[in-house]
Enzyme design. Structure first.
Site, PDB file in Angstrom:
ATOM      1  CD  GLU A  31      -3.401  -7.953   8.465  1.00 42.19           C
ATOM      2  OE1 GLU A  31      -3.899  -8.922   8.021  1.00 42.19           O
ATOM      3  OE2 GLU A  31      -4.109  -6.719   8.405  1.00 42.19           O
ATOM      4  CG  HIS A 170      -6.281  -7.473   3.131  1.00 43.69           C
ATOM      5  ND1 HIS A 170      -7.733  -7.492   4.234  1.00 43.69           N
ATOM      6  CD2 HIS A 170      -6.679  -7.539   2.123  1.00 43.69           C
ATOM      7  CE1 HIS A 170      -8.565  -7.713   3.386  1.00 43.69           C
ATOM      8  NE2 HIS A 170      -8.011  -7.807   2.132  1.00 43.69           N
ATOM      9  CG  ASP A 175      -6.381  -3.022   7.147  1.00 47.49           C
ATOM     10  OD1 ASP A 175      -6.316  -2.361   6.030  1.00 47.49           O
ATOM     11  OD2 ASP A 175      -6.653  -4.261   7.087  1.00 47.49           O
TER      12      ASP A 175
END
Length: 580
Positions: A31, A170, A175
């Protein structure tokens, strides 16, 4: 006499390759604060080490990016500045991740993004970039799944189709776990193609399909000129339409390993011929491609198939105008903003205008004789209640004129009103509401800038322009009301006047219709505008004035673009809301 005898030798395991069930994969996800590794930073790393379907270890940590996390990234990931305040910096995290991944094969969904960030940080902090083999599950999925199986190859879509035990949300570790399930499902799929080793998997990704090899002859008679190519089935129905500056080279590429799109490989299996349409110039080829796609609607083209389905935001022609979403531009006194590709985009732009201007939002036609109770918007000060007789035509006209100016000339008042509201919402930590306003404002400003740029050309009855050709001549185009009316090439050294006069005399007659796009679809006029912006283009003759509003939307669009800078590459955006 010496006799040579050839003895068969069994290959070693190294020569045969590494079986996939013996490969150690590190499936990871990042991220970040944005989409550009040169300008943004990592906020979280999550990774799972697996071999033979067994989880060997996990790696997960937040990362202090050393900068504020944009509110819209916080909305998407749930990662706040407070969460990363006590987290380690990337220079502390990176060595541990590289050690975790040492000697493994890296796997990521849209791997160029994640691997790009890792390499950029390795370079910034003095570490050699990882030399691990890389598998991109998005790329692999595009090669083995058809459009009938999945509408797209997003991680969330694949996780749902393959029934992943972890739902992507997210966050990096979640993920990564979802990507593990997707990887295992895809490995099962490629097993049907005889892929059993890591080397075969890498070769499978690069190899052309049997259908591509079998149909290479379809490119044999294609000329090496600019133009349009049409793949057709056995009935002559158009399957796919494309354009190129060199038809032969472009069509040949469809039958090589470089063509990896599943839907195109599927199309090649159906195609029986390729029909070339030779064009004088690259611009003519681009325009003809758009017109052919709109006319024939080939099933394997995704873009520009339904130009007639665009919608417009209209300020109606009545005593008390209102903003209405319509599909047809009429020859009336209404003011139009658009085109929008969906009604949702038009609704976003309408909401932006309503936030700044007290226009009525009811749908009934109101006259000076209309008298009925006002709605709650009047009590909130968002409408002058002309329906109740509190506001006359002249008083209301001020707001309608302001809306007309904001749609056609200066979006500044709307921009300022929504910017102030976003600041207030952000100060109250109501980030999601601020993100909604930001997206509405972005749709409005970008559409207004696009329309003003289009109408600058569509209002010109005739423009003749030329650009240098490769052989020293000139490519000449006649444009009428934003529509390409003629294209030709003038040889090197020739006198221009006869060629220009002949081209004008044989150009298509264009009768303009109503609205901002009187003669062509928006995509065609945009093609012409892009060509006019290319270096070397010369204006030969212009009938009328070519200009943009001094305080138009183009001055505000860069501020909107900076708000999304880099984010859309990792978080693709629909018309009203960004998604990963």
């Amino acid at each position: 006499m010496v006799m040579l005898v050839e003895i068969g030798v069994q290959g070693t395991l190294d020569e045969l390759g590494t079986p996939l069930d013996q490969v150690t994969f590190v499936v990871f996800d990042l991220e970040t604060t944005g989409g550009s590794s040169a300008e943004h930073a990592i906020t979280e790393i999550g990774a799972v080490k697996v071999r033979g379907g067994e989880v060997l270890g996990e790696f997960a940590t937040l990362v202090d990016p050393g900068r504020a996390i944009p509110p819209f990234i916080t909305v998407l990931t749930g990662i706040t500045d407070a969460m990363v305040m006590a987290a380690p910096r990337i220079e502390q995290v990176l060595p541990a991740f590289l050690e975790f991944a040492r000697g493994t094969t890296l796997v990521a969904h849209n791997a160029p993004f994640d691997v790009g960030f890792i390499k950029a940080n390795c370079q910034a902090h003095g570490y050699p970039p990882p030399a691990n083999p890389v598998v991109d599950t998005a790329d692999l999925a595009r090669r083995v799944l058809t459009r009938d199986e999945v509408p797209n190859c997003k991680l969330s879509t694949l996780a749902r189709v393959f029934r992943s035990t972890t739902e992507p949300c997210h966050r990096a570790l979640a993920d990564a776990k979802a990507t593990v399930d997707v990887l295992h499902a895809l490995i099962e799929r490629v097993g049907a193609y005889g892929v059993q080793t890591l080397e075969e998997l890498k070769g499978f990704v690069r190899a052309p399909s049997p259908e591509q090899k079998r149909k290479r002859h379809l490119a044999a008679s294609i000329p090496s000129t600019p133009g349009v190519y049409v793949f057709e089935d056995e009935r002559g129905e158009a399957l796919y339409v494309g354009k190129s500056g060199d038809l032969r080279q472009r069509v040949k590429s469809y039958f090589t390993a470089s063509e990896t799109r599943p839907r195109i490989r599927e199309m090649i299996g159906i195609a029986e011929r390729v029909r070339p349409i030779v064009c004088a110039t690259g611009l003519e080829a681009e325009v003809r491609e758009l017109r052919l796609i709109g006319a024939t609607k080939p099933r394997y083209n995704r873009r520009s198939r339904f130009p007639e389905k665009v919608v417009w935001l209209k300020l109606t022609d009545e005593p008390f105008p209102r903003l209405s979403i319509v599909r047809e531009v009429k020859a009336d006194q209404g003011t139009y903003l658009g085109p929008f590709s969906s009604a949702r985009g038009a609704e976003d732009a309408r909401a932006a205008l309503h936030e700044a201007l007290p226009l009525r939002q009811c749908t009934e036609r109101i006259t000076t004789r209309t008298h009925r109770p006002a709605c709650v918007l009047a009590e909130m000060g968002r409408c002058g209640a002309p329906c109740e007789g509190r506001q006359g035509v002249d008083d209301y006209r001020r707001h309608a004129d302001a809306a007309r100016a904001a749609m056609e000339h200066d979006p500044g008042p709307v921009f300022s009103a929504l910017e102030e509201r976003m600041r207030r919402l952000a100060a109250e930590q109501r980030y999601e509401e601020a993100a909604v306003d930001r997206d509405r404002l972005a749709v409005y400003v970008r559409t207004a800038a696009r329309m003003q740029r289009l109408t600058s050309l569509t209002g010109i009855p005739e423009m003749i322009a030329a650009s240098p050709a490769f052989d020293g001549g000139w490519e000449i185009h006649v444009v009428r009301h934003g529509r390409l009316a003629a294209a030709g090439v003038m040889p090197r050294g020739a006198h221009p006047t006869p060629y220009v006069d002949a081209l004008v005399a044989t150009a298509e007659t264009v009768t303009p219709g109503p609205g901002p796009l009187p003669a062509a679809i928006a995509e065609e006029t945009e093609c012409i505008l892009r060509w006019l912006d290319t270096p070397g283009v010369r204006l030969v003759r212009v009938e009328g004035t070519w200009s943009l509003p001094a305080r138009g939307a183009a001055r505000l669009k860069p501020r909107i673009d900076r708000a999304y800078d880099g984010v859309q590459s990792h978080y693709p955006r629909v018309e009203n809301r960004p998604h990963r």
